[in-house]
Design a protein around this motif. Structure first.
Motif, PDB file in Angstrom:
ATOM      1  N   ILE A  61     -25.502  -3.483  -1.601  1.00 10.97           N
ATOM      2  CA  ILE A  61     -24.415  -4.449  -1.818  1.00 10.97           C
ATOM      3  C   ILE A  61     -23.061  -3.748  -1.742  1.00 10.97           C
ATOM      4  CG2 ILE A  61     -23.364  -5.974  -3.541  1.00 10.97           C
ATOM      5  CD1 ILE A  61     -26.244  -6.642  -4.445  1.00 10.97           C
ATOM      6  N   ILE A  62     -22.969  -2.569  -2.349  1.00 15.71           N
ATOM      7  CA  ILE A  62     -21.713  -1.800  -2.285  1.00 15.71           C
ATOM      8  C   ILE A  62     -21.403  -1.417  -0.845  1.00 15.71           C
ATOM      9  CG2 ILE A  62     -20.654   0.413  -2.899  1.00 15.71           C
ATOM     10  CD1 ILE A  62     -22.021   0.115  -5.639  1.00 15.71           C
ATOM     11  N   GLY A  63     -22.429  -0.992  -0.100  1.00 12.90           N
ATOM     12  CA  GLY A  63     -22.228  -0.642   1.308  1.00 12.90           C
ATOM     13  C   GLY A  63     -21.732  -1.815   2.130  1.00 12.90           C
ATOM     14  N   GLY A  64     -22.165  -3.016   1.800  1.00 11.73           N
ATOM     15  CA  GLY A  64     -21.698  -4.196   2.506  1.00 11.73           C
ATOM     16  C   GLY A  64     -20.279  -4.588   2.134  1.00 11.73           C
ATOM     17  N   LEU A  65     -19.901  -4.350   0.896  1.00  8.73           N
ATOM     18  CA  LEU A  65     -18.554  -4.713   0.447  1.00  8.73           C
ATOM     19  C   LEU A  65     -17.536  -3.599   0.668  1.00  8.73           C
ATOM     20  CD1 LEU A  65     -19.401  -6.570  -2.886  1.00  8.73           C
ATOM     21  CD2 LEU A  65     -18.811  -7.570  -0.683  1.00  8.73           C
ATOM     22  N   LEU A  66     -17.990  -2.410   0.960  1.00 10.74           N
ATOM     23  CA  LEU A  66     -17.098  -1.259   1.131  1.00 10.74           C
ATOM     24  C   LEU A  66     -16.023  -1.452   2.209  1.00 10.74           C
ATOM     25  CD1 LEU A  66     -16.801   1.439  -0.286  1.00 10.74           C
ATOM     26  CD2 LEU A  66     -18.256   2.460   1.449  1.00 10.74           C
ATOM     27  N   PRO A  67     -16.320  -2.084   3.367  1.00 14.00           N
ATOM     28  CA  PRO A  67     -15.252  -2.275   4.360  1.00 14.00           C
ATOM     29  C   PRO A  67     -14.091  -3.151   3.880  1.00 14.00           C
ATOM     30  CG  PRO A  67     -17.373  -2.469   5.419  1.00 14.00           C
ATOM     31  CD  PRO A  67     -17.626  -2.379   3.944  1.00 14.00           C
ATOM     32  N   PHE A  68     -14.277  -3.846   2.785  1.00 12.76           N
ATOM     33  CA  PHE A  68     -13.203  -4.687   2.251  1.00 12.76           C
ATOM     34  C   PHE A  68     -12.446  -4.007   1.112  1.00 12.76           C
ATOM     35  CE2 PHE A  68     -16.381  -7.642   3.962  1.00 12.76           C
ATOM     36  CZ  PHE A  68     -15.611  -8.215   4.949  1.00 12.76           C
ATOM     37  N   LEU A  69     -12.715  -2.724   0.897  1.00 12.53           N
ATOM     38  CA  LEU A  69     -12.048  -1.977  -0.160  1.00 12.53           C
ATOM     39  C   LEU A  69     -10.533  -1.933   0.050  1.00 12.53           C
ATOM     40  CD1 LEU A  69     -12.359  -0.180  -2.683  1.00 12.53           C
ATOM     41  CD2 LEU A  69     -12.603   1.763  -1.136  1.00 12.53           C
ATOM     42  N   ASP A  70     -10.103  -1.820   1.307  1.00 13.67           N
ATOM     43  CA  ASP A  70      -8.667  -1.786   1.586  1.00 13.67           C
ATOM     44  C   ASP A  70      -7.987  -3.078   1.167  1.00 13.67           C
ATOM     45  OD1 ASP A  70     -10.064  -3.080   3.678  1.00 13.67           O
ATOM     46  OD2 ASP A  70      -8.325  -2.871   4.986  1.00 13.67           O
ATOM     47  N   ASN A  71      -8.676  -4.197   1.311  1.00 15.03           N
ATOM     48  CA  ASN A  71      -8.095  -5.488   0.912  1.00 15.03           C
ATOM     49  C   ASN A  71      -7.963  -5.587  -0.607  1.00 15.03           C
ATOM     50  OD1 ASN A  71      -8.120  -6.134   3.586  1.00 15.03           O
ATOM     51  ND2 ASN A  71     -10.043  -7.243   3.484  1.00 15.03           N
ATOM     52  N   ILE A  72      -8.929  -5.066  -1.313  1.00 12.95           N
ATOM     53  CA  ILE A  72      -8.854  -5.094  -2.778  1.00 12.95           C
ATOM     54  C   ILE A  72      -7.696  -4.224  -3.254  1.00 12.95           C
ATOM     55  CG2 ILE A  72     -10.052  -4.442  -4.904  1.00 12.95           C
ATOM     56  CD1 ILE A  72     -12.682  -5.017  -3.461  1.00 12.95           C
ATOM     57  N   LEU A  73      -7.623  -3.011  -2.724  1.00 12.13           N
ATOM     58  CA  LEU A  73      -6.564  -2.100  -3.158  1.00 12.13           C
ATOM     59  C   LEU A  73      -5.182  -2.597  -2.749  1.00 12.13           C
ATOM     60  CD1 LEU A  73      -8.270   1.336  -2.464  1.00 12.13           C
ATOM     61  CD2 LEU A  73      -7.919   0.200  -4.667  1.00 12.13           C
ATOM     62  N   SER A  74      -5.071  -3.237  -1.578  1.00  9.04           N
ATOM     63  CA  SER A  74      -3.754  -3.750  -1.162  1.00  9.04           C
ATOM     64  C   SER A  74      -3.325  -4.937  -2.015  1.00  9.04           C
ATOM     65  CB  SER A  74      -3.756  -4.125   0.318  1.00  9.04           C
ATOM     66  OG  SER A  74      -4.620  -5.204   0.553  1.00  9.04           O
ATOM     67  N   TYR A  75      -4.262  -5.620  -2.619  1.00  9.42           N
ATOM     68  CA  TYR A  75      -3.919  -6.721  -3.532  1.00  9.42           C
ATOM     69  C   TYR A  75      -3.278  -6.159  -4.802  1.00  9.42           C
ATOM     70  CZ  TYR A  75      -4.442 -10.741  -6.628  1.00  9.42           C
ATOM     71  OH  TYR A  75      -4.205 -11.755  -7.506  1.00  9.42           O
ATOM     72  N   PHE A  76      -3.813  -5.055  -5.324  1.00 10.40           N
ATOM     73  CA  PHE A  76      -3.309  -4.470  -6.560  1.00 10.40           C
ATOM     74  C   PHE A  76      -2.161  -3.488  -6.336  1.00 10.40           C
ATOM     75  CE2 PHE A  76      -7.688  -5.642  -7.745  1.00 10.40           C
ATOM     76  CZ  PHE A  76      -7.392  -6.480  -8.805  1.00 10.40           C
ATOM     77  N   TYR A  77      -2.151  -2.805  -5.196  1.00 13.32           N
ATOM     78  CA  TYR A  77      -1.129  -1.796  -4.900  1.00 13.32           C
ATOM     79  C   TYR A  77      -0.542  -2.031  -3.505  1.00 13.32           C
ATOM     80  CZ  TYR A  77      -3.913   0.396  -8.572  1.00 13.32           C
ATOM     81  OH  TYR A  77      -4.614   0.643  -9.718  1.00 13.32           O
ATOM     82  N   PRO A  78       0.220  -3.108  -3.297  1.00 16.13           N
ATOM     83  CA  PRO A  78       0.703  -3.419  -1.946  1.00 16.13           C
ATOM     84  C   PRO A  78       1.674  -2.364  -1.391  1.00 16.13           C
ATOM     85  CG  PRO A  78       1.617  -4.964  -3.549  1.00 16.13           C
ATOM     86  CD  PRO A  78       0.629  -4.109  -4.274  1.00 16.13           C
ATOM     87  N   GLU A  79       2.532  -1.791  -2.256  1.00 18.70           N
ATOM     88  CA  GLU A  79       3.505  -0.811  -1.766  1.00 18.70           C
ATOM     89  C   GLU A  79       2.811   0.482  -1.337  1.00 18.70           C
ATOM     90  OE1 GLU A  79       3.800  -1.778  -5.177  1.00 18.70           O
ATOM     91  OE2 GLU A  79       4.900  -3.590  -4.659  1.00 18.70           O
ATOM     92  N   ALA A  80       1.860   0.926  -2.131  1.00 22.55           N
ATOM     93  CA  ALA A  80       1.170   2.182  -1.826  1.00 22.55           C
ATOM     94  C   ALA A  80       0.309   2.051  -0.569  1.00 22.55           C
ATOM     95  CB  ALA A  80       0.297   2.601  -3.003  1.00 22.55           C
ATOM     96  N   MET A  81      -0.236   0.897  -0.314  1.00 20.20           N
ATOM     97  CA  MET A  81      -1.098   0.700   0.853  1.00 20.20           C
ATOM     98  C   MET A  81      -0.298   0.616   2.148  1.00 20.20           C
ATOM     99  SD  MET A  81      -4.242   0.690   0.004  1.00 20.20           S
ATOM    100  CE  MET A  81      -4.079   1.819  -1.335  1.00 20.20           C
ATOM    101  N   ALA A  82       0.996   0.319   2.058  1.00 29.32           N
ATOM    102  CA  ALA A  82       1.826   0.206   3.261  1.00 29.32           C
ATOM    103  C   ALA A  82       2.386   1.557   3.714  1.00 29.32           C
ATOM    104  CB  ALA A  82       2.977  -0.765   2.999  1.00 29.32           C
ATOM    105  N   LYS A  83       2.346   2.562   2.856  1.00 31.37           N
ATOM    106  CA  LYS A  83       2.885   3.877   3.207  1.00 31.37           C
ATOM    107  C   LYS A  83       1.980   4.588   4.208  1.00 31.37           C
ATOM    108  CE  LYS A  83       5.028   4.599  -1.294  1.00 31.37           C
ATOM    109  NZ  LYS A  83       5.008   5.400  -2.524  1.00 31.37           N
ATOM    110  N   PRO A  84       2.568   5.382   5.103  1.00 29.04           N
ATOM    111  CA  PRO A  84       1.741   6.172   6.037  1.00 29.04           C
ATOM    112  C   PRO A  84       0.897   7.202   5.286  1.00 29.04           C
ATOM    113  CG  PRO A  84       4.045   6.172   6.725  1.00 29.04           C
ATOM    114  CD  PRO A  84       3.993   5.527   5.379  1.00 29.04           C
ATOM    115  N   PHE A  85      -0.265   7.477   5.853  1.00 26.65           N
ATOM    116  CA  PHE A  85      -1.177   8.441   5.237  1.00 26.65           C
ATOM    117  C   PHE A  85      -1.732   9.345   6.326  1.00 26.65           C
ATOM    118  CE2 PHE A  85      -5.411   9.771   3.818  1.00 26.65           C
ATOM    119  CZ  PHE A  85      -5.120  10.298   2.578  1.00 26.65           C
ATOM    120  N   GLY A  86      -1.345  10.602   6.313  1.00 25.25           N
ATOM    121  CA  GLY A  86      -1.799  11.540   7.338  1.00 25.25           C
ATOM    122  C   GLY A  86      -1.390  11.052   8.720  1.00 25.25           C
ATOM    123  N   GLY A  87      -2.336  10.938   9.629  1.00 21.46           N
ATOM    124  CA  GLY A  87      -2.059  10.457  10.981  1.00 21.46           C
ATOM    125  C   GLY A  87      -2.194   8.948  11.104  1.00 21.46           C
ATOM    126  N   PHE A  88      -2.446   8.258  10.006  1.00 22.86           N
ATOM    127  CA  PHE A  88      -2.619   6.804  10.032  1.00 22.86           C
ATOM    128  C   PHE A  88      -1.295   6.099   9.752  1.00 22.86           C
ATOM    129  CE2 PHE A  88      -6.740   8.547   8.764  1.00 22.86           C
ATOM    130  CZ  PHE A  88      -7.565   7.958   9.708  1.00 22.86           C
TER     131      PHE A  88
END
Length: 181
Positions: free
Chosen positions: A43-70
């Motif tokens: 179940i965790i493996g199936g929900l893992l690709p949506f982890l970015d959506n969960i974190l961007s809901y709680f930390y929108p500013e931090a998720m918008a910052k560049p990270f490494g080459g991304f």
């Protein structure tokens, strides 16, 4: 004429029989634990690709910052989670999870495929909204399934106790039969 078994031999046989039944019950309990843990991992493996959506809901500013080459941290987390979701699902499926736990990776893959196809045709696809809808649907599905899993584990426990009683009474009966001879 047959020789009677000595009391010491009876005790040794009884001890070996009891060890065998306890090993059998420990093995069943380990299998049940592995099944539960692999189901959770699936179940965790199936929900893992949506982890970015969960974190961007709680930390929108931090998720918008560049990270490494991304271009954004959200993109890095998405790629990381998609890459690690597959081995988690493969390893979890090795330990015989319950069949209904495969719903999570299947729904996750279908959402990602749908989003990819929609984007290929030039339309926009709101993955955040889709992810939240997926979490609600997963919650609606998982609550009764968790209850069913709990009931099943209770059933296995009762069957295990009953098998122990039957084995012990059979062993006592056989020991009494040998004593009578």
């Amino acid at each position: 004429m047959e020789k009677k078994a000595t009391p010491l031999k009876h005790r040794q046989q009884s001890k070996l029989s009891t060890q065998g039944t306890s090993l059998f019950h420990r093995t069943k309990k380990v299998q049940l634990l592995l099944s539960i843990l692999s189901s959770i991992a699936l179940i965790i493996g199936g929900l893992l690709p949506f982890l970015d959506n969960i974190l961007s809901y709680f930390y929108p500013e931090a998720m918008a910052k560049p990270f490494g080459g991304f271009p954004a941290t959200k993109t890095a987390i998405y790629i990381f989670s998609v890459v690690f979701a597959t081995p988690i699902i493969l390893i979890a499926s090795k330990y015989h999870p319950w069949w209904w736990c495969y719903i999570s990776p299947i729904v996750s893959s279908l959402i990602q495929i749908t989003g990819f196809i929609i984007i290929c045709f030039g339309y926009t696809f709101n993955f955040d909204l889709t992810a939240y809808a997926c979490y609600i649907i997963a919650g609606i599905i998982l609550v009764p399934l968790i209850r069913k899993a709990y009931n099943y584990s209770q059933y296995i426990y009762l069957v295990d106790e009953r098998e122990t009683e039957i084995l012990e009474s059979t062993l006592k009966y056989l020991e009494n039969e040998e004593d009578d001879d």
